[in-house]
Motif scaffolding. Structure first.
Motif, PDB file in Angstrom:
ATOM      1  N   ALA A 310     -14.257   9.457   2.953  1.00 32.43           N
ATOM      2  CA  ALA A 310     -15.013   8.898   4.082  1.00 32.43           C
ATOM      3  C   ALA A 310     -16.051   7.893   3.591  1.00 32.43           C
ATOM      4  CB  ALA A 310     -15.681  10.018   4.873  1.00 32.43           C
ATOM      5  N   LEU A 311     -16.721   8.214   2.486  1.00 29.95           N
ATOM      6  CA  LEU A 311     -17.693   7.269   1.927  1.00 29.95           C
ATOM      7  C   LEU A 311     -17.000   6.017   1.405  1.00 29.95           C
ATOM      8  CD1 LEU A 311     -20.261   9.546   0.093  1.00 29.95           C
ATOM      9  CD2 LEU A 311     -20.780   7.805   1.803  1.00 29.95           C
ATOM     10  N   GLY A 312     -15.810   6.178   0.839  1.00 29.74           N
ATOM     11  CA  GLY A 312     -15.042   5.021   0.394  1.00 29.74           C
ATOM     12  C   GLY A 312     -14.743   4.069   1.536  1.00 29.74           C
ATOM     13  N   VAL A 313     -14.417   4.635   2.690  1.00 32.65           N
ATOM     14  CA  VAL A 313     -14.149   3.812   3.881  1.00 32.65           C
ATOM     15  C   VAL A 313     -15.435   3.168   4.381  1.00 32.65           C
ATOM     16  CG1 VAL A 313     -13.403   3.878   6.294  1.00 32.65           C
ATOM     17  CG2 VAL A 313     -12.116   5.146   4.561  1.00 32.65           C
ATOM     18  N   MET A 314     -16.510   3.944   4.435  1.00 28.40           N
ATOM     19  CA  MET A 314     -17.781   3.422   4.943  1.00 28.40           C
ATOM     20  C   MET A 314     -18.343   2.316   4.052  1.00 28.40           C
ATOM     21  SD  MET A 314     -18.569   4.886   7.810  1.00 28.40           S
ATOM     22  CE  MET A 314     -20.325   4.495   7.961  1.00 28.40           C
ATOM     23  N   ARG A 315     -18.083   2.382   2.769  1.00 23.13           N
ATOM     24  CA  ARG A 315     -18.590   1.373   1.833  1.00 23.13           C
ATOM     25  C   ARG A 315     -17.579   0.259   1.586  1.00 23.13           C
ATOM     26  NH1 ARG A 315     -23.127   2.883  -1.263  1.00 23.13           N
ATOM     27  NH2 ARG A 315     -22.376   1.640  -3.031  1.00 23.13           N
ATOM     28  N   ASP A 316     -16.498   0.246   2.393  1.00 21.06           N
ATOM     29  CA  ASP A 316     -15.454  -0.794   2.333  1.00 21.06           C
ATOM     30  C   ASP A 316     -14.732  -0.848   0.997  1.00 21.06           C
ATOM     31  OD1 ASP A 316     -16.064  -1.549   4.950  1.00 21.06           O
ATOM     32  OD2 ASP A 316     -17.563  -3.004   4.310  1.00 21.06           O
ATOM     33  N   VAL A 317     -14.678   0.304   0.320  1.00 20.77           N
ATOM     34  CA  VAL A 317     -13.862   0.406  -0.887  1.00 20.77           C
ATOM     35  C   VAL A 317     -12.413   0.672  -0.502  1.00 20.77           C
ATOM     36  CG1 VAL A 317     -13.479   1.741  -3.009  1.00 20.77           C
ATOM     37  CG2 VAL A 317     -15.804   1.221  -2.258  1.00 20.77           C
ATOM     38  N   ALA A 318     -12.227   1.362   0.613  1.00 21.50           N
ATOM     39  CA  ALA A 318     -10.885   1.679   1.103  1.00 21.50           C
ATOM     40  C   ALA A 318     -10.785   1.316   2.584  1.00 21.50           C
ATOM     41  CB  ALA A 318     -10.597   3.163   0.926  1.00 21.50           C
ATOM     42  N   PRO A 319      -9.615   0.897   3.036  1.00 19.37           N
ATOM     43  CA  PRO A 319      -9.429   0.622   4.473  1.00 19.37           C
ATOM     44  C   PRO A 319      -9.246   1.920   5.238  1.00 19.37           C
ATOM     45  CG  PRO A 319      -7.370   0.292   3.306  1.00 19.37           C
ATOM     46  CD  PRO A 319      -8.397   0.621   2.252  1.00 19.37           C
ATOM     47  N   GLU A 320      -9.523   1.900   6.524  1.00 22.02           N
ATOM     48  CA  GLU A 320      -9.334   3.108   7.321  1.00 22.02           C
ATOM     49  C   GLU A 320      -7.870   3.533   7.379  1.00 22.02           C
ATOM     50  OE1 GLU A 320     -11.400   3.651  11.006  1.00 22.02           O
ATOM     51  OE2 GLU A 320     -12.996   2.244  10.448  1.00 22.02           O
ATOM     52  N   THR A 321      -6.982   2.598   7.129  1.00 15.52           N
ATOM     53  CA  THR A 321      -5.555   2.932   7.130  1.00 15.52           C
ATOM     54  C   THR A 321      -5.171   3.837   5.955  1.00 15.52           C
ATOM     55  OG1 THR A 321      -5.124   0.862   5.944  1.00 15.52           O
ATOM     56  CG2 THR A 321      -4.864   0.830   8.349  1.00 15.52           C
ATOM     57  N   VAL A 322      -6.102   4.072   5.043  1.00 12.74           N
ATOM     58  CA  VAL A 322      -5.806   4.945   3.912  1.00 12.74           C
ATOM     59  C   VAL A 322      -5.394   6.337   4.385  1.00 12.74           C
ATOM     60  CG1 VAL A 322      -8.185   5.794   3.646  1.00 12.74           C
ATOM     61  CG2 VAL A 322      -6.658   5.756   1.660  1.00 12.74           C
ATOM     62  N   TYR A 323      -5.893   6.758   5.552  1.00  9.73           N
ATOM     63  CA  TYR A 323      -5.581   8.099   6.040  1.00  9.73           C
ATOM     64  C   TYR A 323      -4.113   8.236   6.454  1.00  9.73           C
ATOM     65  CZ  TYR A 323     -10.567   9.103   5.957  1.00  9.73           C
ATOM     66  OH  TYR A 323     -11.863   9.311   5.543  1.00  9.73           O
ATOM     67  N   GLU A 324      -3.489   7.141   6.869  1.00 11.22           N
ATOM     68  CA  GLU A 324      -2.071   7.196   7.233  1.00 11.22           C
ATOM     69  C   GLU A 324      -1.239   7.646   6.041  1.00 11.22           C
ATOM     70  OE1 GLU A 324      -0.885   3.427   8.756  1.00 11.22           O
ATOM     71  OE2 GLU A 324      -2.545   3.298  10.187  1.00 11.22           O
ATOM     72  N   HIS A 325      -1.645   7.219   4.846  1.00 13.97           N
ATOM     73  CA  HIS A 325      -0.921   7.593   3.632  1.00 13.97           C
ATOM     74  C   HIS A 325      -1.423   8.917   3.069  1.00 13.97           C
ATOM     75  CE1 HIS A 325       0.744   3.576   3.725  1.00 13.97           C
ATOM     76  NE2 HIS A 325      -0.480   3.062   3.762  1.00 13.97           N
ATOM     77  N   ALA A 326      -2.734   9.154   3.174  1.00 13.80           N
ATOM     78  CA  ALA A 326      -3.313  10.361   2.592  1.00 13.80           C
ATOM     79  C   ALA A 326      -2.784  11.633   3.251  1.00 13.80           C
ATOM     80  CB  ALA A 326      -4.839  10.318   2.712  1.00 13.80           C
ATOM     81  N   PHE A 327      -2.487  11.574   4.563  1.00 10.88           N
ATOM     82  CA  PHE A 327      -1.979  12.739   5.280  1.00 10.88           C
ATOM     83  C   PHE A 327      -0.449  12.808   5.296  1.00 10.88           C
ATOM     84  CE2 PHE A 327      -6.131  12.345   7.753  1.00 10.88           C
ATOM     85  CZ  PHE A 327      -6.726  13.390   7.066  1.00 10.88           C
ATOM     86  N   SER A 328       0.192  11.865   4.668  1.00 11.39           N
ATOM     87  CA  SER A 328       1.653  11.815   4.682  1.00 11.39           C
ATOM     88  C   SER A 328       2.239  12.714   3.600  1.00 11.39           C
ATOM     89  CB  SER A 328       2.136  10.381   4.470  1.00 11.39           C
ATOM     90  OG  SER A 328       3.549  10.354   4.274  1.00 11.39           O
ATOM     91  N   GLU A 329       3.277  13.446   3.945  1.00 12.98           N
ATOM     92  CA  GLU A 329       3.967  14.275   2.964  1.00 12.98           C
ATOM     93  C   GLU A 329       4.759  13.428   1.981  1.00 12.98           C
ATOM     94  OE1 GLU A 329       6.328  17.368   4.644  1.00 12.98           O
ATOM     95  OE2 GLU A 329       4.800  17.989   6.091  1.00 12.98           O
ATOM     96  N   LYS A 330       4.998  12.179   2.322  1.00 15.56           N
ATOM     97  CA  LYS A 330       5.815  11.307   1.478  1.00 15.56           C
ATOM     98  C   LYS A 330       5.012  10.530   0.452  1.00 15.56           C
ATOM     99  CE  LYS A 330       9.207  10.600   5.193  1.00 15.56           C
ATOM    100  NZ  LYS A 330       9.896   9.572   6.044  1.00 15.56           N
ATOM    101  N   HIS A 331       3.680  10.520   0.634  1.00 17.06           N
ATOM    102  CA  HIS A 331       2.856   9.664  -0.216  1.00 17.06           C
ATOM    103  C   HIS A 331       1.867  10.466  -1.060  1.00 17.06           C
ATOM    104  CE1 HIS A 331       3.627   6.407   3.043  1.00 17.06           C
ATOM    105  NE2 HIS A 331       4.563   6.393   2.112  1.00 17.06           N
ATOM    106  N   GLN A 332       1.629   9.948  -2.240  1.00 20.97           N
ATOM    107  CA  GLN A 332       0.635  10.517  -3.143  1.00 20.97           C
ATOM    108  C   GLN A 332      -0.414   9.451  -3.420  1.00 20.97           C
ATOM    109  OE1 GLN A 332       2.213  12.869  -6.383  1.00 20.97           O
ATOM    110  NE2 GLN A 332       0.688  12.001  -7.792  1.00 20.97           N
ATOM    111  N   ILE A 333      -1.670   9.838  -3.314  1.00 21.71           N
ATOM    112  CA  ILE A 333      -2.749   8.868  -3.463  1.00 21.71           C
ATOM    113  C   ILE A 333      -3.956   9.543  -4.104  1.00 21.71           C
ATOM    114  CG2 ILE A 333      -3.602   9.285  -1.120  1.00 21.71           C
ATOM    115  CD1 ILE A 333      -4.322   6.318  -0.970  1.00 21.71           C
ATOM    116  N   ASN A 334      -4.608   8.855  -5.016  1.00 24.15           N
ATOM    117  CA  ASN A 334      -5.785   9.387  -5.697  1.00 24.15           C
ATOM    118  C   ASN A 334      -7.023   9.079  -4.859  1.00 24.15           C
ATOM    119  OD1 ASN A 334      -7.477  10.464  -7.675  1.00 24.15           O
ATOM    120  ND2 ASN A 334      -7.685   8.502  -8.722  1.00 24.15           N
ATOM    121  N   VAL A 335      -7.673  10.121  -4.340  1.00 25.05           N
ATOM    122  CA  VAL A 335      -8.852   9.927  -3.497  1.00 25.05           C
ATOM    123  C   VAL A 335     -10.087  10.402  -4.245  1.00 25.05           C
ATOM    124  CG1 VAL A 335      -7.514  10.168  -1.368  1.00 25.05           C
ATOM    125  CG2 VAL A 335      -8.649  12.172  -2.358  1.00 25.05           C
ATOM    126  N   PRO A 336     -11.253   9.803  -3.993  1.00 24.20           N
ATOM    127  CA  PRO A 336     -12.480  10.176  -4.706  1.00 24.20           C
ATOM    128  C   PRO A 336     -13.016  11.520  -4.259  1.00 24.20           C
ATOM    129  CG  PRO A 336     -12.952   8.521  -3.036  1.00 24.20           C
ATOM    130  CD  PRO A 336     -11.463   8.666  -3.069  1.00 24.20           C
TER     131      PRO A 336
END
Length: 415
Positions: A310-336
């Motif tokens: 959430a802080l990554g999104v608020m500080r514009d390090v990550a786009p809000e669309t990151v959640y589409e991939h983060a909650f996906s069973e098909k995708h793996q993503i390194n989150v802070p």
């Protein structure tokens, strides 16, 4: 487990509740009357007889003798608050300093647990609502056990044998089959953040392995830069943050927000009931906000990774669309993962139990001890967070690592 691995907040959802016999409705308070018939002593040593002080008739108040009296054990839910710093966690383990170890010793000295049962919590049917790891605090922890609650004054006696940073708020009589672990169906956590975490001028990236002098100079430079234009955590910032936090609400796959849980594992799906940010408040002249999340149960590091993203999104390090991939069973993503410093268990909730036994037993709720809990937060929890941040720059230094170089939020297929 390292110091920054802090939460393992009840890793399984509650199980079906066993049938319970009807019982008389009990009273709620810091103490409860010991004149009600309840559970007989369980296996272990025979606690039907127990030495208790009895004042001799006509003698002064401080002259007492020990007499043998019957003291049956009662099933209770004990409400506990503690500052976790200096302890290896809630759970008792051989050779380490734990919250449960302190509680057990104090209960024995106070007469709530007999000495011959002190070495094995199973003998008193001990269960905790959730475990907290090294350094993590709680103000709404609940432990269930069979305890000898007579004579009156048990809470005060236990607290007299505890360090000041661990307090028993009170206890409530429960059904004989109650387990704080199995019956806890919701948990509320607070994550306390300094508002400067949302100021993009604070916590700018630094060269790898910068020494303490370089970091101090950077902090001074940042503070000078914002003096003429102070950051304001206003309604707009809070509204945007709450919009981001609402993304977590519902049943979603959180395999990217923990470790060692496969994307197709059913345990990766977690139900978040609410997640929102409070209005700013001050501690020691510094401004903070509370991020309050309620869920059925949480996995290792889950809340800290939710806050970090959430802080990554608020500080514009990550786009809000990151959640589409983060909650996906098909995708793996390194989150802070945010630091452990601001996290604590605010309340263990027994929603289904309270509904089911509303007519026969007192409600299990921190609301009965809210004034004590608020005082404990103000005296121990919030000052510890503020003072540690001031002394160690925990959040500020973590923000320096929250950048696109360290977290490019690269989406990869699940292996």
């Amino acid at each position: 487990m390292s110091a920054n691995q802090t939460e393992r907040e009840g890793s399984v959802a509650s199980q079906p509740h066993p049938e319970e016999p009807p019982a008389k409705k009990t009273r709620v308070g810091t103490e409860e009357a010991g004149d009600q018939k309840g559970d007989l002593p369980s296996e272990g040593c025979d606690e039907a007889t127990h030495s208790q002080p009895a004042v001799v008739a006509g003698a002064k108040a401080d002259c007492s003798v020990l007499v043998s009296v019957k003291v049956p054990k009662r099933k209770v839910a004990v409400f506990i608050a503690y500052l976790g710093v200096g302890y290896q966690g809630m759970q008792r383990s051989p050779g380490v300093r734990s919250i449960e170890e302190e509680l057990g010793k104090a209960m024995v000295k106070a007469g709530g647990i007999s000495e011959c049962n002190a070495d094995d919590f199973k003998k008193v049917d001990w269960a905790r609502a959730g475990r907290t790891d090294k350094g993590v605090s709680a103000v709404g922890q609940v432990v269930s056990l069979k305890m000898m609650i007579d004579p009156p004054g048990l809470v005060e006696r236990i607290n007299s044998h505890l360090p000041e940073q661990i307090r028993i708020m009170g206890y409530v009589r429960t059904t004989s089959g109650f387990s704080a672990y199995r019956f806890c169906d919701r948990r509320r956590y607070e994550y306390v953040l300094p508002t400067f975490a949302f100021d993009k001028r604070i916590g700018l990236p630094m060269p790898y392995r910068s020494d303490a002098d370089v970091l101090r100079a950077a902090k001074t430079s940042e503070e000078e830069a914002v003096k003429n234009a102070p950051f304001v955590f206003d309604y707009a910032v809070r509204s945007r943050l709450n919009s981001v936090l609402r993304t977590y609400v519902g049943t979603k796959n959180h395999h990217n927000f923990t470790k060692r849980v496969a994307a197709n594992d059913s345990s990766a799906k977690r139900y978040i009931i609410s997640f929102e940010c409070s209005e700013p408040f001050e501690v020691d002249g510094k401004q903070f906000v509370r991020l309050v999340v309620v869920g059925q149960s949480f996995m290792l590091h889950q809340i800290r990774k939710m806050v970090g993203t959430a802080l990554g999104v608020m500080r514009d390090v990550a786009p809000e669309t990151v959640y589409e991939h983060a909650f996906s069973e098909k995708h793996q993503i390194n989150v802070p993962m945010a630091p452990e410093l601001g996290l604590f268990l605010d309340e263990a909730i027994f929603h289904a139990y309270n509904q089911r036994f509303a007519q026969t037993h007192a409600m299990l709720s921190c609301a009965n001890y809210q004034e004590q809990i608020d005082d404990f937060k103000r005296k121990f929890i919030y000052p510890h967070i503020a003072q540690t941040e001031e002394a160690e720059d925990t959040c500020r230094n973590w923000l320096r690592e929250l950048n696109v170089q360290n977290y490019p939020f690269k989406v990869e297929p699940v292996a």
